[in-house]
Design a protein around this motif. Structure first.
Motif, mmCIF file in Angstrom:
data_model
loop_
_atom_site.group_PDB
_atom_site.id
_atom_site.type_symbol
_atom_site.label_atom_id
_atom_site.label_comp_id
_atom_site.label_asym_id
_atom_site.label_seq_id
_atom_site.Cartn_x
_atom_site.Cartn_y
_atom_site.Cartn_z
ATOM 1 N N UNK A 1 6.039 -0.670 12.300
ATOM 2 C CA UNK A 1 5.346 -1.064 13.844
ATOM 3 C C UNK A 1 3.978 -0.741 13.805
ATOM 4 N N UNK A 2 3.243 -0.306 12.669
ATOM 5 C CA UNK A 2 1.886 -0.046 12.379
ATOM 6 C C UNK A 2 1.232 -1.245 12.018
ATOM 7 N N UNK A 3 1.864 -2.344 11.602
ATOM 8 C CA UNK A 3 1.370 -3.625 11.265
ATOM 9 C C UNK A 3 0.792 -3.485 9.754
ATOM 10 N N UNK B 1 16.932 0.797 8.927
ATOM 11 C CA UNK B 1 16.935 -0.616 9.442
ATOM 12 C C UNK B 1 15.803 -0.823 10.439
ATOM 13 N N UNK B 2 15.397 -0.121 11.139
ATOM 14 C CA UNK B 2 14.232 -0.227 11.813
ATOM 15 C C UNK B 2 13.231 0.994 11.778
ATOM 16 N N UNK B 3 11.897 0.914 11.889
ATOM 17 C CA UNK B 3 11.006 1.972 11.761
ATOM 18 C C UNK B 3 10.936 2.428 10.357
ATOM 19 N N UNK B 4 10.863 3.884 10.130
ATOM 20 C CA UNK B 4 10.559 4.433 8.939
ATOM 21 C C UNK B 4 9.024 3.983 8.365
ATOM 22 N N UNK B 5 8.833 4.422 7.167
ATOM 23 C CA UNK B 5 7.541 4.222 6.517
ATOM 24 C C UNK B 5 7.506 2.903 5.906
ATOM 25 N N UNK B 6 6.345 2.495 5.783
ATOM 26 C CA UNK B 6 5.959 1.241 5.105
ATOM 27 C C UNK B 6 4.638 1.222 4.571
ATOM 28 N N UNK B 7 4.413 0.438 3.324
ATOM 29 C CA UNK B 7 3.073 0.345 2.685
ATOM 30 C C UNK B 7 2.946 -0.875 2.155
ATOM 31 N N UNK B 8 1.892 -1.362 2.182
ATOM 32 C CA UNK B 8 1.155 -2.764 1.609
ATOM 33 C C UNK B 8 0.160 -2.247 0.237
ATOM 34 N N UNK C 1 -3.961 -1.855 13.561
ATOM 35 C CA UNK C 1 -4.207 -2.404 12.076
ATOM 36 C C UNK C 1 -5.180 -3.665 11.850
ATOM 37 N N UNK C 2 -5.437 -4.037 13.096
ATOM 38 C CA UNK C 2 -6.668 -5.143 13.103
ATOM 39 C C UNK C 2 -8.040 -4.369 12.980
ATOM 40 N N UNK C 3 -7.920 -3.308 13.587
ATOM 41 C CA UNK C 3 -9.252 -2.442 13.637
ATOM 42 C C UNK C 3 -9.592 -1.979 12.369
ATOM 43 N N UNK C 4 -8.229 -1.676 11.635
ATOM 44 C CA UNK C 4 -8.487 -1.139 10.308
ATOM 45 C C UNK C 4 -8.808 -2.326 9.262
ATOM 46 N N UNK C 5 -8.346 -3.468 9.628
ATOM 47 C CA UNK C 5 -8.726 -4.825 8.652
ATOM 48 C C UNK C 5 -10.154 -5.071 8.880
ATOM 49 N N UNK C 6 -10.754 -4.656 10.123
ATOM 50 C CA UNK C 6 -12.298 -5.074 10.236
ATOM 51 C C UNK C 6 -13.018 -3.926 9.319
#
Length: 591
Positions: free
Chosen positions: A13-15, A44-51, A136-141
């Motif tokens: 959900x953090x994008x 199934x939904x939520x939890x941690x994610x990384x790119x 996440x878009x603020x972070x992208x900037x």
């Protein structure tokens, strides 16, 4: 820096993945090479994610061992990636100031001397953009300004995603990106010690995931029916084909279970349509009996296994190379089959084309042995290279002379018999999973079973001699070789290049055709090799044991480097293995 690796960690959900996608797409538009590995928990939904994103003006073969630039939305979520995201000394770490974790509890070794920067991602998104989800878009900037990423290309990627369907959302996201950029200029005018110093070729590149590439390759090869059941990490193949295959005159069916999926595909192929199914280890286990049916009835079929960590449910969202034994021998009886192993995203496309070529030419089931690391990663690819291999054939049907006193399983020198499909005059025949006469009538004769087993097996030597299925990288005359397969190739190839830079002579041998073993091609690749190391992500060293059992051409001095999966193979661990065995080879020669 001409080669930068960054990572973003947060919760579902953090994008996180969306931001990573935009960075990769922007790099591709500028003609840079890019690679993104996404990771997430089993929820199934939520939890941690990384790119994890790597960008360079030079070709990229792996995810990179160490991260130069890290963005943390939540330290709690980042903690779950500690053994995957290893920071380089002097790395830059941006973290959301809304996270209240004390600095002394940050899970990063002080000896790494990282540069910490607190950024109000959440606050800016909520209070200035009025949309909390745009953090996440603020972070992208912020990221694009600090790393000197191509900002306009990032904005173009955002507009491509949202511009037509959700123009208001596109504008909000662009505002958030600009806000992040402005924050950097106001608060960090000196920048940071990490930045990308690479312009790119200016020639845009394609961006694909491995799962999308294998689906796209299947379309290029002529697939007309896909039947599947959702399972991580193979579901994107079903999703891609559901969207695109109907545009090419094909049909996609989501069946009620794995067994129904493979039997549906077998039926479609018997009816004359090129067909495919896909799954992961647990689902492939359920398909085994029907896979034997395809082999016994000599029906062309392509089955994709996007491997994940096992056994049982294992770790659905992580990768391993431990389904090899299942692929080469996972059915009852003597079942002729082909096993192909792609090694990168581009390879996934080409292997799909080759799989249909072999399945149709030899009337045999073919397994594509991919994995999560390949299937779910995004990578830039060159369009002209993608279509370089053009072995595309359609169904080879029985000719009129074959249909006179038609024998579906006629004994031939190649083992391939004339194939009729329903509706062909004179092509009527019996088909079942029972052993049979040449015309398909069932038999319980042991003598005939021997004859038919030999017939089906005659295809395998011919397949083994098909060209182009063994790749060699490095010094062709090297006496030290690394044998690898599948997704291990990337780390191995970069380790070979690093070794060459340090004056070590070594080469990598990566077979794309796993079964049947391409003996002549391997013999040629191993010519002059005195010491070999088999590298793989399999705790049980399945590839090493498989080669020992089925191939007589290995050097006497052949060793295994094997460990369990979940964490990708590192360039440094392969490089250390090369140095160790290069030194041992030198000592052996001196003695």
């Amino acid at each position: 820096m001409r080669d930068v690796t960054l990572a973003i960690a947060g919760s579902g959900g953090d994008g996180v993945i969306t931001a990573g996608d935009f960075i990769v797409q922007a790099a591709a538009r500028k003609g840079l090479h890019a690679f993104m590995l996404k990771s997430y928990g089993p929820q199934i939904r939520g939890g941690e994610s990384s790119a994890r994103i790597r960008i360079s003006d030079r070709p990229i073969y792996s995810q990179g061992d160490y991260v130069d630039f890290l963005v943390v939305f939540s330290w709690k979520d980042f903690n779950r990636f500690l053994d995957e995201i290893q920071l380089r000394k002097g790395a830059v770490v941006l973290y959301d100031e809304a996270d209240t974790t004390p600095r002394e509890e940050f899970p990063i070794d002080a000896d790494l001397e990282v540069e910490y920067i607190a950024v109000p991602f959440k606050k800016m998104a909520a209070e200035e953009i009025k949309v909390p989800l745009t953090k996440n878009m603020v972070a992208l900037g912020v990221i694009s300004e600090l790393l000197r990423l191509p900002l306009e290309a990032i904005k173009d990627a955002v507009m491509k995603k949202f511009g037509k369907r959700k123009p208001e959302a596109a504008q909000v996201n662009l505002q958030a990106i600009d806000l992040g950029k402005a924050w950097v200029n106001e608060n960090l005018p000196q920048g940071t010690q990490v930045a990308l110093d690479a312009e790119g070729s200016g020639e845009p590149k394609l961006v694909m995931t491995g799962d999308d590439a294998v689906a796209f390759g299947a379309i290029h090869a002529g697939v007309k029916v896909f039947a599947g059941y959702p399972i991580t990490p193979a579901s994107p193949i079903l999703e891609f084909l559901s969207k695109w295959l109907p545009h090419f005159g094909g049909a996609v069916v989501q069946t009620e279970d794995e067994i129904a999926a493979i039997t549906y595909a077998i039926g479609a192929s018997w009816a004359g349509k090129q067909a495919m199914t896909a799954s992961s280890g647990p689902g492939i286990a359920l398909k085994q009996e029907a896979f034997g049916l395809a082999a016994m009835a000599e029906i062309p079929l392509v089955v994709v296994n996007v491997q994940r960590v096992g056994p049982s449910t294992g770790i659905p969202s992580k990768s391993e190379q431990a389904d090899l034994f299942q692929a080469v021998g996972g059915t009852h009886g003597d079942v002729p089959r082909v096993v192909l192993a792609p090694s990168d995203v581009e390879d996934n496309f080409q292997v799909a084309v080759e799989a249909f070529y072999l399945a149709e030419k030899y009337q045999i089931p073919v397994i594509i042995l991919s994995d999560q690391f390949l299937g779910e990663r995004s990578e830039t690819v060159e369009a002209d290279v993608l279509f370089a291999r053009k072995r595309v054939i359609s169904r080879q049907l029985a000719k009129p002379n074959d249909l006179k006193e038609y024998k579906r399983y006629k004994l031939t020198d190649t083992g391939v018999s004339p194939m009729a499909v329903p509706g062909m005059p004179g092509g009527q025949h019996i088909i079942s999973g029972l052993e049979h006469h040449e015309d398909g009538r069932p038999t319980s004769s042991g003598t005939l079973h021997q004859v038919m087993s030999e017939k089906r097996a005659r295809k395998l030597p011919l397949i083994a001699e098909e060209s182009g299925f063994v790749r060699v990288y490095g010094d062709e005359d090297a006496e030290l070789a690394i044998l690898a397969w599948g997704s291990s190739k990337g780390a191995v190839r970069e380790a070979i290049e690093r070794a060459q830079e340090q004056g070590l002579k070594v080469k990598a041998i990566v077979p794309q055709l796993i079964y049947p073993i391409p003996e002549k091609a391997l013999d040629e690749a191993l010519k002059g090799v005195k010491r070999a190391v088999v590298v793989e992500l399999s705790f049980g060293a399945q590839f090493y044991r498989y080669l020992r059992a089925y191939y007589d051409g290995l050097p006497k001095e052949t060793y295994s480097y094997a460990r369990s999966g979940a964490n990708p193979l590192l360039v440094s661990e392969v490089f250390d293995t090369i140095k160790e065995h290069a030194a041992a080879l030198g000592s052996l020669q001196e003695a």
